[in-house]
Design a protein around this motif. Structure first.
Motif, PDB file in Angstrom:
ATOM      1  N   VAL A 160       0.858  -1.156  -0.067  1.00 52.52           N
ATOM      2  CA  VAL A 160      -0.030   0.116  -0.095  1.00 52.52           C
ATOM      3  C   VAL A 160       0.823   1.210   0.050  1.00 52.52           C
ATOM      4  N   CYS A 161       1.906   1.422   0.940  1.00 50.87           N
ATOM      5  CA  CYS A 161       2.726   2.436   0.740  1.00 50.87           C
ATOM      6  C   CYS A 161       3.940   2.299  -0.198  1.00 50.87           C
ATOM      7  N   ASN A 162       4.000   1.061  -0.863  1.00 60.34           N
ATOM      8  CA  ASN A 162       5.111   0.908  -1.722  1.00 60.34           C
ATOM      9  C   ASN A 162       6.355   1.436  -1.169  1.00 60.34           C
ATOM     10  N   LYS A 163       6.740   0.712   0.099  1.00 57.62           N
ATOM     11  CA  LYS A 163       8.179   0.829   0.620  1.00 57.62           C
ATOM     12  C   LYS A 163       8.277  -0.201   1.604  1.00 57.62           C
ATOM     13  N   CYS A 164       9.501  -0.645   2.286  1.00 52.32           N
ATOM     14  CA  CYS A 164       9.617  -1.259   3.240  1.00 52.32           C
ATOM     15  C   CYS A 164       9.665  -0.713   4.619  1.00 52.32           C
ATOM     16  N   VAL A 165       9.091  -1.580   5.503  1.00 48.42           N
ATOM     17  CA  VAL A 165       8.899  -1.037   6.695  1.00 48.42           C
ATOM     18  C   VAL A 165       9.446  -1.748   7.909  1.00 48.42           C
ATOM     19  N   LEU A 166       9.963  -1.157   8.911  1.00 46.62           N
ATOM     20  CA  LEU A 166      10.804  -1.838   9.792  1.00 46.62           C
ATOM     21  C   LEU A 166       9.731  -2.548  10.729  1.00 46.62           C
ATOM     22  N   LYS A 167      10.181  -3.693  11.057  1.00 44.04           N
ATOM     23  CA  LYS A 167       9.544  -4.519  11.990  1.00 44.04           C
ATOM     24  C   LYS A 167       7.970  -4.285  11.869  1.00 44.04           C
ATOM     25  N   MET A 168       7.622  -4.643  10.536  1.00 48.31           N
ATOM     26  CA  MET A 168       6.195  -4.171   9.976  1.00 48.31           C
ATOM     27  C   MET A 168       5.196  -5.298  10.676  1.00 48.31           C
ATOM     28  N   ASP A 169       4.198  -4.753  11.084  1.00 46.86           N
ATOM     29  CA  ASP A 169       2.886  -5.375  11.698  1.00 46.86           C
ATOM     30  C   ASP A 169       1.713  -5.748  10.627  1.00 46.86           C
ATOM     31  N   HIS A 170       1.297  -4.685  10.267  1.00 46.14           N
ATOM     32  CA  HIS A 170       0.222  -4.452   9.250  1.00 46.14           C
ATOM     33  C   HIS A 170       0.216  -3.096   8.641  1.00 46.14           C
ATOM     34  N   HIS A 171      -0.641  -2.771   7.817  1.00 44.77           N
ATOM     35  CA  HIS A 171      -0.941  -1.530   7.179  1.00 44.77           C
ATOM     36  C   HIS A 171      -2.449  -1.359   7.773  1.00 44.77           C
ATOM     37  N   CYS A 172      -2.557  -0.267   8.376  1.00 45.99           N
ATOM     38  CA  CYS A 172      -3.771  -0.164   9.381  1.00 45.99           C
ATOM     39  C   CYS A 172      -4.373   0.938   8.556  1.00 45.99           C
ATOM     40  N   PRO A 173      -5.913   0.850   7.765  1.00 42.40           N
ATOM     41  CA  PRO A 173      -6.543   1.895   7.104  1.00 42.40           C
ATOM     42  C   PRO A 173      -7.157   2.867   8.147  1.00 42.40           C
ATOM     43  N   LEU A 175      -5.627   4.071  10.577  1.00 43.96           N
ATOM     44  CA  LEU A 175      -4.712   5.163  10.832  1.00 43.96           C
ATOM     45  C   LEU A 175      -4.119   5.817   9.534  1.00 43.96           C
ATOM     46  N   ASN A 176      -4.348   5.158   8.442  1.00 50.80           N
ATOM     47  CA  ASN A 176      -3.836   5.498   7.199  1.00 50.80           C
ATOM     48  C   ASN A 176      -2.334   5.620   7.191  1.00 50.80           C
ATOM     49  N   ASN A 177      -1.788   4.629   7.751  1.00 49.50           N
ATOM     50  CA  ASN A 177      -0.395   4.241   8.027  1.00 49.50           C
ATOM     51  C   ASN A 177       0.072   2.792   8.207  1.00 49.50           C
ATOM     52  N   CYS A 178       1.240   2.692   7.922  1.00 43.54           N
ATOM     53  CA  CYS A 178       1.608   1.468   8.532  1.00 43.54           C
ATOM     54  C   CYS A 178       2.181   1.314   9.805  1.00 43.54           C
ATOM     55  N   VAL A 179       1.721   0.273  10.401  1.00 46.18           N
ATOM     56  CA  VAL A 179       2.219   0.048  11.820  1.00 46.18           C
ATOM     57  C   VAL A 179       3.526  -0.890  12.059  1.00 46.18           C
ATOM     58  N   GLY A 180       4.595  -0.037  12.446  1.00 42.73           N
ATOM     59  CA  GLY A 180       5.883  -0.686  12.525  1.00 42.73           C
ATOM     60  C   GLY A 180       6.723  -0.410  13.673  1.00 42.73           C
ATOM     61  N   HIS A 181       8.020  -0.357  13.558  1.00 44.68           N
ATOM     62  CA  HIS A 181       9.001  -0.364  14.685  1.00 44.68           C
ATOM     63  C   HIS A 181       8.507   0.840  15.698  1.00 44.68           C
ATOM     64  N   PHE A 182       8.433   2.131  15.014  1.00 44.71           N
ATOM     65  CA  PHE A 182       8.348   3.318  15.657  1.00 44.71           C
ATOM     66  C   PHE A 182       6.712   3.774  16.011  1.00 44.71           C
ATOM     67  N   ASN A 183       5.874   3.204  15.527  1.00 44.50           N
ATOM     68  CA  ASN A 183       4.533   3.659  15.967  1.00 44.50           C
ATOM     69  C   ASN A 183       3.792   2.367  16.660  1.00 44.50           C
ATOM     70  N   HIS A 184       4.385   1.290  16.605  1.00 44.85           N
ATOM     71  CA  HIS A 184       3.638   0.182  17.037  1.00 44.85           C
ATOM     72  C   HIS A 184       2.976   0.295  18.306  1.00 44.85           C
ATOM     73  N   ARG A 185       3.651   0.917  19.220  1.00 46.75           N
ATOM     74  CA  ARG A 185       3.463   0.995  20.473  1.00 46.75           C
ATOM     75  C   ARG A 185       2.275   2.020  20.653  1.00 46.75           C
ATOM     76  N   TYR A 186       2.225   3.082  19.871  1.00 43.54           N
ATOM     77  CA  TYR A 186       0.952   4.217  19.807  1.00 43.54           C
ATOM     78  C   TYR A 186      -0.225   3.460  19.462  1.00 43.54           C
ATOM     79  N   PHE A 187      -0.103   2.467  18.188  1.00 41.90           N
ATOM     80  CA  PHE A 187      -1.419   1.678  17.905  1.00 41.90           C
ATOM     81  C   PHE A 187      -1.838   1.033  19.126  1.00 41.90           C
TER      82      PHE A 187
END
Length: 377
Positions: A160-173, A175-187
């Motif tokens: 969806v974002c067309n890029k690699c994401v560090l420790k990617m969990d999933h793309h959350c619609p 949040l309109n953002n990927c859930v990865g290393h730096f925002n997983h805790r916020y999610f």
């Protein structure tokens, strides 16, 4: 008769001899195609993924363009719930003046609201993290097949974002953002606080909802109101004591009007919305809590299951190398290091970054079991 059978047999043999070379040629072509396209890494899952690729592409495009609408929807629904609570629910408890209920509602409600707003904003606005372009900054890494770039451990490509994401969990619609290393805790904190908030509102609204929705007289009057245009309704409701004259009909309409007032609609809307979100979000939150407790992401869950099944066939027990036990997994995930505490940096809004850079990961000394002995991975 015997001569006829013998002639037919000879004809079939000749036909078989003439067709046989074509079948041999066809089998040889099939064998050649299989040999050219053979891949030892292929599996049923890979074939299924290839077959489902058009569906995945459609879902990715829909999620990309509907993401901003989902963010607006979450913001609008949350705002409506808060406004109804302020203007209709709190006055109900203030008028009753039931001990410390109102101060409790104000303190707990605002604590949940602040955490929900903060974590949702940070989850939407914080980048999940992408691997650096320079491979020397990463060290050992694989190559992403999509963006042809270095791909560290636990990194995955988001279509969806067309890029690699560090420790990617999933793309959350939402949040309109990927859930990865730096925002997983916020999610996760947003999910937990939102779940607590919907439970809090549902319990608070329940007395008003019960009063409005389960009132027998109002419900019966509402039924009569909507059935009254039907021919013969007088005979249907006559036995229930509903009069046919105009004054009593007006009285019924007045009751129905009260039931369908703005207050009634908003209270029913408030309860049904928060209760339904509690059920749906509760299941999602429990699933992610289970994953974090095991030290894995949503994507790693499927990868680890496949790896566990593969090694089980050869008598090997697979262990997730990024799992350090329940307590340690949560400490790492919440970033509780360097003097950070649960009370200050989790229960209250905090912008602290997670442990590690998302590129190099500490690996647990996993073991695999072969026959009666143990072997280090």
């Amino acid at each position: 008769m015997f001569a006829l059978k013998r002639g037919c047999f000879r004809l079939m043999r000749r036909l078989e001899d003439s067709i046989s070379p074509f079948f041999d040629c066809f089998r040889l072509c099939i064998f050649a195609i299989k040999s050219v396209t053979f891949n030892s890494f292929s599996s049923k899952n890979a074939v299924l993924d290839a077959a489902m690729e058009p569906i995945f592409w459609t879902v990715d495009k829909v999620a990309k363009y509907l993401g901003p609408m989902f963010v607006v929807m979450v913001t609008g629904l949350t705002t409506s719930v808060v406004l109804i609570y302020y203007f209709y629910v709190l006055p109900y408890y203030i008028e009753d003046q039931i001990g410390l209920v109102v101060p409790f509602l104000l303190v707990v409600g605002h604590w949940l609201l602040v955490n929900i707003i903060f974590n949702y904003y940070k989850g939407v606005r914080t980048s999940p993290g992408c691997p650096p372009v320079n491979n020397s900054e990463i060290g050992a890494a694989t190559i992403c097949k999509r963006c042809i770039g270095p791909k560290p451990a636990r990194t995955h490509h988001c279509s969806v974002c067309n890029k690699c994401v560090l420790k990617m969990d999933h793309h959350c619609p939402w949040l309109n953002n990927c859930v990865g290393h730096f925002n997983h805790r916020y999610f996760i904190q947003f999910c937990v606080f939102m779940l607590m908030g919907t439970i809090f509102v549902s319990i608070s609204v329940w007395p008003l909802f019960k009063q409005e929705f389960f009132d027998i007289e109002k419900t019966y009057a509402n039924i009569v109101h909507y059935l009254s245009p039907i021919k013969g309704i007088a005979s249907i409701v006559k036995g229930r004591g509903v009069a046919e004259n105009e004054p009593e009909r007006n009285a019924i309409n007045q009751i129905v009007h009260e039931k369908e007032s703005t207050f009634h609609k908003l209270i029913v809307y408030e309860f049904f919305l928060t209760f339904s979100v509690t059920i749906a979000l509760g299941a999602l939150t429990l699933w992610h809590i289970l994953l974090i407790s095991r030290g894995e992401t949503s994507i790693e869950r499927y990868i680890n299951n496949d790896e566990r099944s593969r090694l089980k066939k050869v008598g090997v027990i697979y262990k997730n190398p990024y799992s350090f036990g329940f307590v340690e997994n949560w400490r790492i995930f919440l970033g509780l290091s360097g003097g950070r505490t649960f009370w200050r940096h989790v229960l209250l809004p905090s912008s602290h970054i997670p442990i590690g850079d998302g590129i190099v990961w500490r690996i647990h000394q996993a073991h695999i079991r072969i026959n009666n002995g143990f072997k280090h991975v």
